[in-house]
Enzyme design. Structure first.
Site, PDB file in Angstrom:
ATOM      1  N   TRP A  11      91.941  33.321  14.238  1.00  0.00           N
ATOM      2  CA  TRP A  11      91.688  32.796  12.888  1.00  0.00           C
ATOM      3  C   TRP A  11      92.804  31.861  12.417  1.00  0.00           C
ATOM      4  CZ3 TRP A  11      89.671  37.711   9.760  1.00  0.00           C
ATOM      5  CH2 TRP A  11      88.460  38.130  10.342  1.00  0.00           C
ATOM      6  N   HIS A 103     101.004  30.611  21.977  1.00  0.00           N
ATOM      7  CA  HIS A 103     100.007  29.603  21.588  1.00  0.00           C
ATOM      8  C   HIS A 103     100.699  28.252  21.471  1.00  0.00           C
ATOM      9  CE1 HIS A 103      96.955  27.418  19.380  1.00  0.00           C
ATOM     10  NE2 HIS A 103      96.094  28.331  19.780  1.00  0.00           N
ATOM     11  N   GLU A 175      94.418  26.851  27.426  1.00  0.00           N
ATOM     12  CA  GLU A 175      93.997  26.020  26.293  1.00  0.00           C
ATOM     13  C   GLU A 175      94.626  24.632  26.411  1.00  0.00           C
ATOM     14  OE1 GLU A 175      92.805  28.624  22.712  1.00  0.00           O
ATOM     15  OE2 GLU A 175      94.955  28.362  22.589  1.00  0.00           O
ATOM     16  N   GLY A 181      91.017  21.984  18.539  1.00  0.00           N
ATOM     17  CA  GLY A 181      90.719  21.466  17.208  1.00  0.00           C
ATOM     18  C   GLY A 181      90.269  20.013  17.191  1.00  0.00           C
ATOM     19  N   SER A 221      88.068  23.944  21.439  1.00  0.00           N
ATOM     20  CA  SER A 221      86.768  23.448  20.949  1.00  0.00           C
ATOM     21  C   SER A 221      85.569  24.169  21.567  1.00  0.00           C
ATOM     22  CB  SER A 221      86.662  21.931  21.143  1.00  0.00           C
ATOM     23  OG  SER A 221      87.647  21.276  20.361  1.00  0.00           O
ATOM     24  N   GLY A 242      88.925  29.037  18.162  1.00  0.00           N
ATOM     25  CA  GLY A 242      89.587  28.783  16.881  1.00  0.00           C
ATOM     26  C   GLY A 242      88.554  28.528  15.794  1.00  0.00           C
ATOM     27  N   GLY A 243      88.307  27.259  15.506  1.00  0.00           N
ATOM     28  CA  GLY A 243      87.443  26.857  14.400  1.00  0.00           C
ATOM     29  C   GLY A 243      86.110  27.590  14.330  1.00  0.00           C
TER      30      GLY A 243
HETATM   31  P1  13P Z   1      89.609  25.428  18.445  1.00  0.00           P
HETATM   32  O1  13P Z   1      88.519  26.331  18.966  1.00  0.00           O
HETATM   33  O2  13P Z   1      89.539  25.215  16.962  1.00  0.00           O
HETATM   34  O3  13P Z   1      89.713  24.175  19.244  1.00  0.00           O
HETATM   35  O4  13P Z   1      90.999  26.236  18.676  1.00  0.00           O
HETATM   36  C1  13P Z   1      91.280  26.740  19.917  1.00  0.00           C
HETATM   37  C2  13P Z   1      92.494  27.587  19.823  1.00  0.00           C
HETATM   38  O5  13P Z   1      93.588  27.094  19.633  1.00  0.00           O
HETATM   39  C3  13P Z   1      92.319  29.034  19.915  1.00  0.00           C
HETATM   40  O6  13P Z   1      93.540  29.684  20.041  1.00  0.00           O
END
Ligand code: 13P
Length: 264
Positions: A11, A103, A175, A181, A221, A242-243
């Site tokens: 989150w 992260h 990642e 993002g 993403s 994430g999002g």
């Molecule tokens: P998004 O899914 O928003 O690209 O973020 C990925 C992330 O950094 C999860 O830790």
């Protein structure tokens, strides 16, 4: 070797307590009708200040379908470390099993180093929790052709002085920074290639059993529309989202997209 998939929602710095509870309630409702054994492991990572209320909310259903992660920790058990939270403190939360470390946002904005990440991983495992160790390359590193070298170095350093047995229990999240993002998901075949390379790195460091057992997630993403293709890859064991984890319905769709692999 079957590895239980994980769909984890990071989150990040979103949601106050009321919003965190609302999102948790929404997710519980979305997953209500599904048998727990058919689901992947579902993990949500609220901000520190919401861990308490989310833990309480999860206890209310008592169904054990959703677990918690924290987004960070400090490796010292206690002391004069203003603003930090120890792993022992995280153990207050009965549903918390995972701790995200390394992260790219923490590496980039808070100067987290490979050495710190290694100390955190050691301390997390010593306390009976599971680290989700993040790694990934920048766009510049990818264009320079040093993606694999960079990631294998991050992984080698993160797992220094960690036994094969503890490595086997751990989780890695690949990642690519350029995919976080941005809406630009890494091509699934390429993500799988890098994840296989990470598994080979673990094999050379810790042996075959650790390599076959460790779960390696893809993050960057991830969306409801991408998850099935990602999960269809041989070595992708789940997603760090994430999002799309900030809305109960989109996160639930991602969870459901991983069910085919979860019930294998
Ligand atoms: P998004 O899914 O928003 O690209 O973020 C990925 C992330 O950094 C999860 O830790």
């Amino acid at each position: 070797m079957s590895r239980k998939p994980i769909i984890a929602g990071n989150w990040k710095m979103h949601n106050n307590n009321a919003q965190s509870v609302e999102l948790t309630e929404g997710l519980k409702a979305e997953l209500k009708e599904i048998d727990k054994n058919l689901l992947p492991e579902v993990v949500i990572a609220p901000v520190f200040t919401s861990l308490y209320v989310v833990n309480e909310e999860l206890n209310k259903c008592g169904c054990g379908k959703i677990k918690m992660a924290s987004q960070n920790c400090y490796y010292e058990p206690k002391g004069a470390f203003t603003g930090e939270v120890s792993i022992d403190m995280l153990k207050d939360f009965s549903n918390l099993e995972y701790v995200i470390i390394g992260h790219s946002e923490r590496r980039q904005y808070f100067n987290e180093t490979d050495e710190m990440i290694n100390k955190k991983a050691i301390a997390i495992l010593a306390n009976g929790l599971i680290p989700i160790v993040c790694c990934g390359e920048t766009l510049e590193q990818r264009e320079e052709g040093i993606t694999d070298k960079h990631i294998s170095t991050q992984i080698t350093k993160a797992f220094e002085n960690i036994s094969a047995e503890d490595t086997a229990k751990s989780v890695i999240a690949y990642e690519p920074i350029w995919a976080i993002g941005t809406g630009k998901t890494c091509d699934s075949v390429e993500a799988n290639r890098v994840i296989k390379m990470i598994r080979e790195t673990i094999k050379s460091l810790k042996g075959e059993n650790a390599a076959n057992s460790i779960r390696i997630l893809y993050g960057g993403s991830v969306k409801p529309e991408t998850i099935e293709e990602q999960m269809a890859q041989s070595d992708i064991d789940g997603a760090l989202v994430g999002g799309a984890s900030l809305k109960a319905d989109s996160f639930a769709k991602i969870v459901k997209g991983a069910m085919a692999k979860a019930s294998v």
